[in-house]
Design an enzyme around this catalytic site. Structure first.
Site, mmCIF file in Angstrom:
data_model
loop_
_atom_site.group_PDB
_atom_site.id
_atom_site.type_symbol
_atom_site.label_atom_id
_atom_site.label_comp_id
_atom_site.label_asym_id
_atom_site.label_seq_id
_atom_site.Cartn_x
_atom_site.Cartn_y
_atom_site.Cartn_z
ATOM 1 N N HIS A 69 28.839 48.639 -18.147
ATOM 2 C CA HIS A 69 28.667 47.868 -19.481
ATOM 3 C C HIS A 69 29.791 47.985 -20.370
ATOM 4 C CE1 HIS A 69 27.365 47.673 -23.876
ATOM 5 N NE2 HIS A 69 26.793 46.483 -23.489
ATOM 6 N N GLU A 72 32.223 45.718 -18.955
ATOM 7 C CA GLU A 72 31.890 44.239 -19.126
ATOM 8 C C GLU A 72 32.867 43.728 -20.469
ATOM 9 O OE1 GLU A 72 28.753 42.198 -21.559
ATOM 10 O OE2 GLU A 72 27.861 43.419 -19.986
ATOM 11 N N HIS A 73 32.433 44.658 -21.490
ATOM 12 C CA HIS A 73 32.958 44.427 -22.783
ATOM 13 C C HIS A 73 34.504 44.361 -22.586
ATOM 14 C CE1 HIS A 73 29.912 45.236 -26.058
ATOM 15 N NE2 HIS A 73 29.348 45.329 -24.959
ATOM 16 N N GLU A 144 26.131 49.615 -30.843
ATOM 17 C CA GLU A 144 25.134 48.841 -30.159
ATOM 18 C C GLU A 144 23.832 49.942 -29.578
ATOM 19 O OE1 GLU A 144 24.985 46.351 -25.762
ATOM 20 O OE2 GLU A 144 26.893 46.563 -27.023
#
Length: 430
Positions: A69, A72-73, A144
């Protein structure tokens, strides 16, 4: 340029497949006359892939949770600015997601497809990661993580996964934890990128009114020529057949308790058509037992034990499988007890063949209607592709599904000894 044409005349569909010299596959599903075009660049790399052996090496690599993840950022930051801003300037809508088993980058547009597609191909292949940007991203992703930690719907889901699994990383939040992301470094990110973003571990899909040869030519010119580095050996911990926990409860500020119940399934060691046959059978059985047209659903709804938030799902991948059923309820335990009684009743009385036939036909109809949406086609195709099948194979399974097989799967999946319940409810003042 050589490419494969696959015709599905029964459904009036065609698919074109081109394999780049690097091992990357590119799939085009043309939809003549459609206004929107949809493209996805995906890798078979998700949050559960935190322990693996890199091709050509013998030692096991272990990386922090949440790194897929995190990566991905980072890909959206380029040396010359934000990729999101570049897509916006081209009038398209970009997005990305990381799941347990894959990461996907995508966009939809109505105009300037070639330019948008070129941007997608370019930024996914060219990460720009600095130590400074990694430290900055830890703060952003940390916020997040905290947001999801405070989300009752997110917690009730992962608490059920924790009930199913003692060790498997599917029980862990996709974004990781504050502690795990603190251990992520620039070098580790690049190591994971080089391993999992190799073209041979990826697929490009394009759905819409496009020229397949033009798409393939653009891929040929844009994808870096690399030798196929072989299969990545993914390592998952051994789990027992039993549950980690039968019940998990968490107190959070909710007006009505939330719950998920489900079954840990040990029948995931399937592949290809057999895997999706099993998946479809479990989903049909859930509909037969407690779907919106079932007698049990009506009874629970009338008693106020469930409402329109009630939903169901079944997930099956290469190292795990489980079902989830739930929503809001004033008494989750009562819903679970009623469901168990229904399972025992159906085992005693026998499932109804006419109900099976009706729900099979309705399910196939919904799947066919999905073929009218470029977004739905693309998402379904990616998920099935990494399981070694296509959405057209899935349609063929509908035609070979039998009532005998349904009964066989009923006995395999709905084992009350492997049933768990997760509840989030308000902490009452004492």
């Amino acid at each position: 340029m050589r490419y494969e044409t696959l015709e599905y005349k029964k459904y009036d569909e065609v698919m074109y497949r081109y394999e780049h010299s690097s091992g990357l596959n590119c799939i085009v599903i043309p939809k003549k006359g459609y206004y929107k075009k949809y493209a996805t660049f995906s890798t078979q790399y998700g949050s559960v892939d935190n322990k693996f052996i890199i091709p050509g090496e013998s030692e096991t690599t272990k990386v922090p949770d949440g790194i897929a993840h995190f990566l991905e950022h980072k890909l959206f930051e380029q040396k010359d600015g934000s990729v999101m801003d570049k897509f916006a300037a081209l009038g398209s809508r970009p997005n990305a997601f990381t799941s347990f088993n894959q990461t996907a980058y995508l966009f939809s547009c109505t105009d300037l497809f070639k330019e948008n597609f070129g941007l997608l191909l370019n930024f996914v292949q060219n990460p720009f990661i600095t130590e400074e940007s990694v430290e900055k991203e830890k703060g952003i992703i940390g916020q997040e993580i905290n947001m999801y930690r405070d989300d009752p719907g997110w917690r009730v889901t992962f608490n059920l996964l924790d009930a199913f699994y003692e060790k498997h990383p599917v029980k862990k939040d996709i974004a990781g934890s504050i502690e795990s992301i603190s251990k992520i470094t620039r070098d580790t990110l690049y190591k994971c990128y080089e391993t999992f973003y190799h073209p041979s571990n990826m697929v490009i899909t394009v759905v819409g009114d496009v020229d397949c040869e033009a798409v393939f030519e653009q891929v040929e010119q844009s994808i870096e020529a690399k030798e196929n580095h072989g299969e990545i050996k993914r390592i998952y911990p051994e789990e027992g057949v039993g549950l980690h926990k039968a019940y998990v409860e968490q107190n959070m500020p909710v007006s009505t308790p939330l719950f998920y119940m489900g079954f840990k399934d040990e029948n995931y060691k399937l592949s290809g058509t057999e895997l999706i046959r099993y998946e479809l059978a479990v989903k049909l059985l859930i509909s037969m037992l407690i779907g919106r047209s079932s007698e049990l659903y009506g009874q629970l709804y009338e008693k106020g034990l469930i409402n329109s938030s009630f939903e169901t799902d079944f997930s099956i991948e290469k190292s795990y499988a489980y079902s989830m059923l739930g929503g809001e309820s004033v008494d989750p335990e009562a819903v679970k007890d009623c469901f168990i009684r229904e399972i025992k009743k159906q085992r005693n009385d026998g499932l109804r063949a006419d109900t099976f036939e009706r729900l099979l036909k309705a399910s196939k109809g919904r799947y066919l209607r999905m073929m009218n949406s470029v977004e739905s086609i693309s998402r379904s195709f990616i998920n099935l592709y990494f399981k070694g099948i296509t959405m057209f194979d899935y349609l063929e399974v509908y035609d070979t599904m039998s009532f005998d097989y349904i009964n066989e799967v009923f006995d395999k999946h709905f084992d009350v000894d492997r049933m768990a319940l997760s509840v989030v409810k308000e902490l009452k003042d004492r």
